[in-house]
Write a protein that holds these residues in place. Structure first.
Motif, PDB file in Angstrom:
ATOM      1  N   THR A 175       0.845  -1.189   0.000  1.00 56.17           N
ATOM      2  CA  THR A 175       0.000   0.000   0.000  1.00 56.17           C
ATOM      3  C   THR A 175       0.880   1.239   0.000  1.00 56.17           C
ATOM      4  O   THR A 175       2.042   1.185   0.428  1.00 56.17           O
ATOM      5  CB  THR A 175      -0.899   0.034   1.245  1.00 56.17           C
ATOM      6  N   GLU A 176       0.338   2.359  -0.459  1.00 58.78           N
ATOM      7  CA  GLU A 176       1.103   3.604  -0.459  1.00 58.78           C
ATOM      8  C   GLU A 176       1.491   4.007   0.963  1.00 58.78           C
ATOM      9  O   GLU A 176       2.624   4.450   1.205  1.00 58.78           O
ATOM     10  CB  GLU A 176       0.289   4.721  -1.117  1.00 58.78           C
ATOM     11  N   SER A 177       0.553   3.853   1.886  1.00 58.34           N
ATOM     12  CA  SER A 177       0.859   4.231   3.272  1.00 58.34           C
ATOM     13  C   SER A 177       1.912   3.311   3.880  1.00 58.34           C
ATOM     14  O   SER A 177       2.739   3.744   4.688  1.00 58.34           O
ATOM     15  CB  SER A 177      -0.410   4.208   4.115  1.00 58.34           C
TER      16      SER A 177
ATOM     17  N   GLU B 122       5.251   4.404   2.530  1.00 55.70           N
ATOM     18  CA  GLU B 122       5.659   5.624   3.230  1.00 55.70           C
ATOM     19  C   GLU B 122       6.225   5.291   4.608  1.00 55.70           C
ATOM     20  O   GLU B 122       7.252   5.855   5.027  1.00 55.70           O
ATOM     21  CB  GLU B 122       4.465   6.564   3.390  1.00 55.70           C
TER      22      GLU B 122
END
Length: 215
Positions: free
Chosen positions: A138-140, A143
């Motif tokens: 996932t993008e989160s 990050e």
């Protein structure tokens, strides 16, 4: 999509029919014996915190096959630590995840010699950060992995610990879930070697290793 437990049991029966003794280790080692490792970890965390004079307001970790969370909550409840535990889900919907953890915690408590110490409301999971599914970055999560690597030198992974950290970071940013918590312990459950299988998820340009590669 395969029925891994069913397939393992079928193979085990084949060996039992030949007179062999079989011990089936479930995915993640998530049975009462495996969960005892994290029951011990809970006791170790509390012991070290007491030695430091540190009051822990919350423990956060990634939860998937249930062994980590079941062991932790059993250990925390067995010593009456009074520390809330939050699992950030990486695979199943919230009702299923919490039920899996609770069922294993019940069996783990029995094996530990403290049956009934874990109640259903002790098991809390947030499954808002699974994304498209198990093992899908996932993008989160990416990050969170980059944040931990750049600021702390810690390597998380896209499957488990990265999503767990992403959930914790987002909940802190929202300011509600942890608004009264000063000291949050994030439990790094490993998985850093999994980064090698997900290099494409980071969108980094491949390094040029030779003149031939440059051409």
């Amino acid at each position: 999509g395969a029925d891994m437990p069913g397939l393992m049991e079928t193979r085990a029966e084949e060996h039992r029919a030949k007179g062999r003794k079989v011990y089936v280790i479930p995915g993640g080692g998530s049975n009462p014996t495996g969960a005892l490792g994290y029951a011990n970890a809970a006791m170790e965390i509390v012991s070290q915190a007491n030695a430091m004079g540190l009051e822990i307001d919350r423990i956060v970790h990634a939860t998937g096959s249930a062994g980590t969370q079941a062991g932790l909550i059993t250990g925390l409840k067995a010593i009456n630590a009074n520390i809330p535990l939050l699992g950030i889900g990486t695979r199943a919907p919230k009702p299923k995840q919490e039920e899996n953890v609770f069922n294993l915690a019940v069996k783990t408590a029995e094996k530990l010699g403290c049956p009934g110490v874990v109640s259903r409301e002790d098991v809390v999971a947030n499954t808002d950060y699974v994304g498209q599914g198990y093992g899908i970055p996932t993008e989160s999560g990416i990050e969170a992995i980059e944040m931990f690597a750049q600021l702390e030198g810690l390597l998380l992974d896209p499957v488990y610990s990265g999503k767990g950290a992403a959930g914790m970071i987002d909940l802190i940013r929202k300011g509600e879930e942890f608004k009264n918590d000063k000291n949050i312990v994030f439990l790094h459950t490993g998985g850093g070697v999994g980064l090698f299988g997900y290099t494409a998820a980071f969108n980094y340009d491949a390094p040029v290793s030779s003149p031939a590669a440059a051409e």
